[in-house]
Design an enzyme around this catalytic site. Structure first.
Site, PDB file in Angstrom:
ATOM      1  N   HIS A   1      26.995  -4.165   9.892  1.00  0.00           N
ATOM      2  CA  HIS A   1      25.698  -3.552   9.580  1.00  0.00           C
ATOM      3  C   HIS A   1      25.088  -4.318   8.417  1.00  0.00           C
ATOM      4  O   HIS A   1      25.580  -5.389   8.042  1.00  0.00           O
ATOM      5  CB  HIS A   1      25.856  -2.061   9.263  1.00  0.00           C
ATOM      6  CG  HIS A   1      26.821  -1.769   8.161  1.00  0.00           C
ATOM      7  ND1 HIS A   1      26.451  -1.693   6.840  1.00  0.00           N
ATOM      8  CD2 HIS A   1      28.164  -1.554   8.185  1.00  0.00           C
ATOM      9  CE1 HIS A   1      27.510  -1.428   6.095  1.00  0.00           C
ATOM     10  NE2 HIS A   1      28.565  -1.345   6.881  1.00  0.00           N
TER      11      HIS A   1
ATOM     12  N   HIS B   1       0.830  -1.199   0.000  1.00  0.00           N
ATOM     13  CA  HIS B   1       0.000   0.000   0.000  1.00  0.00           C
ATOM     14  C   HIS B   1       0.871   1.258   0.000  1.00  0.00           C
ATOM     15  O   HIS B   1       1.945   1.284   0.613  1.00  0.00           O
ATOM     16  CB  HIS B   1      -0.914   0.010   1.223  1.00  0.00           C
ATOM     17  CG  HIS B   1      -1.996  -1.020   1.169  1.00  0.00           C
ATOM     18  ND1 HIS B   1      -1.758  -2.363   1.384  1.00  0.00           N
ATOM     19  CD2 HIS B   1      -3.335  -0.901   0.907  1.00  0.00           C
ATOM     20  CE1 HIS B   1      -2.897  -3.032   1.269  1.00  0.00           C
ATOM     21  NE2 HIS B   1      -3.867  -2.171   0.985  1.00  0.00           N
TER      22      HIS B   1
END
Length: 328
Positions: free
Chosen positions: A179, A9
């Protein structure tokens, strides 16, 4: 090829694709489909079919959508119902998408890739207070995250080759250490068995160390250790031929590692974030005078320096001329 269509959406899908490119660079076969007010299922079906029409007829499609039963899912189901080679997974997230992109070239089918997506979708959900309390498709013994104390070799009577050394598949300068890029694309690209995040400052900061170990891939051992401890372990014959990904935050620590005996031909320069007074060396690297001198010393040691933000990027050689052009 397996095509990956992300649909959600609003503009979420487009932004997930943009975010994934920060880690992997541009990936062939990845498509984002938006769903904005005024559009319906038929619009989504048309968008999906337009993407598929541009692909090889033999390609399969994995749809990653946001909500089970939502319009992006229902439209994908209408398409997949006519294409038995396709599959759909709900609950799309950035960790899920990154793992899918990392695995898609090796996956045998969209269904196979969907299994990976579902596993990561569960495993990536963690809380700060209880980071290890995660529903998992794998057994507990498959997860190996270690503290720095575990690196210290235990006493035993085994005879080891006194000249044996660790095999460092990659030494990367990246001030974020572990990371997303490291945990996904770099760890796979260099086929390492363990990750060493090497920093005196971080090794003495319990909170930062804990956070880094939480980010590490669950199938790899990860250690946050000082430079001196890294040198000690590297030179210990007990760990000879272990394939290691080494990460440091600055070139000065790379110099110390080499002076301590590390054998390396090339250093990957990935990311050094901006600090006051620093000068830009590349879009991902800024330097201070001490950094520049350390880089020059590495060149004097015969080490090649390679600027490369993500594994998918082509490496760019960091030359003395480039370093000499930096003025403070």
């Amino acid at each position: 090829m397996i095509q990956v269509i992300v649909a959600a959406h609003g503009k979420l899908a487009a932004e997930l694709v943009n975010s994934s490119e920060m880690v992997f660079g541009e990936v062939e076969g990845l498509h984002g489909v938006t769903f904005v007010p005024g559009e319906g299922q038929d619009t989504l079906v048309e968008k999906y079919e337009a993407i598929i029409a541009e692909c090889d007829p033999a390609d399969s499609v994995l749809f990653l959508v946001d909500l089970f039963g939502g319009s992006p899912y229902n439209a994908a189901a209408r398409v997949a119902a006519k294409r038995p080679q396709d599959d759909i997974v709900t609950g799309v997230s950035l960790p899920m998408l990154l793992e899918v992109l990392d695995a898609k070239d090796d996956a045998k089918s969209a269904e196979d890739l969907a299994t990976t997506a579902k596993e990561v979708g569960v495993m990536a959900v963690k809380s700060y207070r209880k980071p290890d309390e995660t529903a998992s498709f794998s057994s507990a013994e498959d997860t190996a995250v270690a503290s720095s104390e575990d690196v210290e070799p235990e006493e035993d009577n085994t005879q080891y080759d006194p000249n044996g050394r660790m095999s460092v598949n990659l030494l990367r300068i990246d001030d974020r250490l572990i990371h997303g890029q490291v945990a996904t694309s770099w760890a796979k690209a260099v086929k390492c068995e363990a990750i060493f995040a090497i920093s005196d400052e971080v090794a003495n900061d319990e909170l930062r160390k804990e956070l880094l170990l939480q980010i590490a891939p669950p199938h790899l051992k990860a250690y946050v250790i000082s430079v001196d401890k890294a040198i000690k372990v590297y030179n210990n014959p007990k760990y000879a031929s272990r394939n290691i990904l080494m990460l440091v935050t600055k070139p000065e620590d790379a110099v110390r590692l080499i002076e301590g005996g590390l054998r390396i031909d090339t250093i990957n320069v990935g990311g050094m974030t901006h600090k006051e007074g620093n000068k830009q060396l590349s879009d991902a690297v800024t330097v201070n005078p001490s950094n520049v001198e350390a880089f020059k010393k590495l060149l004097d040691m015969g080490v090649k320096l390679s600027l490369q933000k993500v594994a998918a990027n082509k490496p760019v050689e960091l030359t003395r001329e480039k370093l000499d052009s930096i003025k403070f």
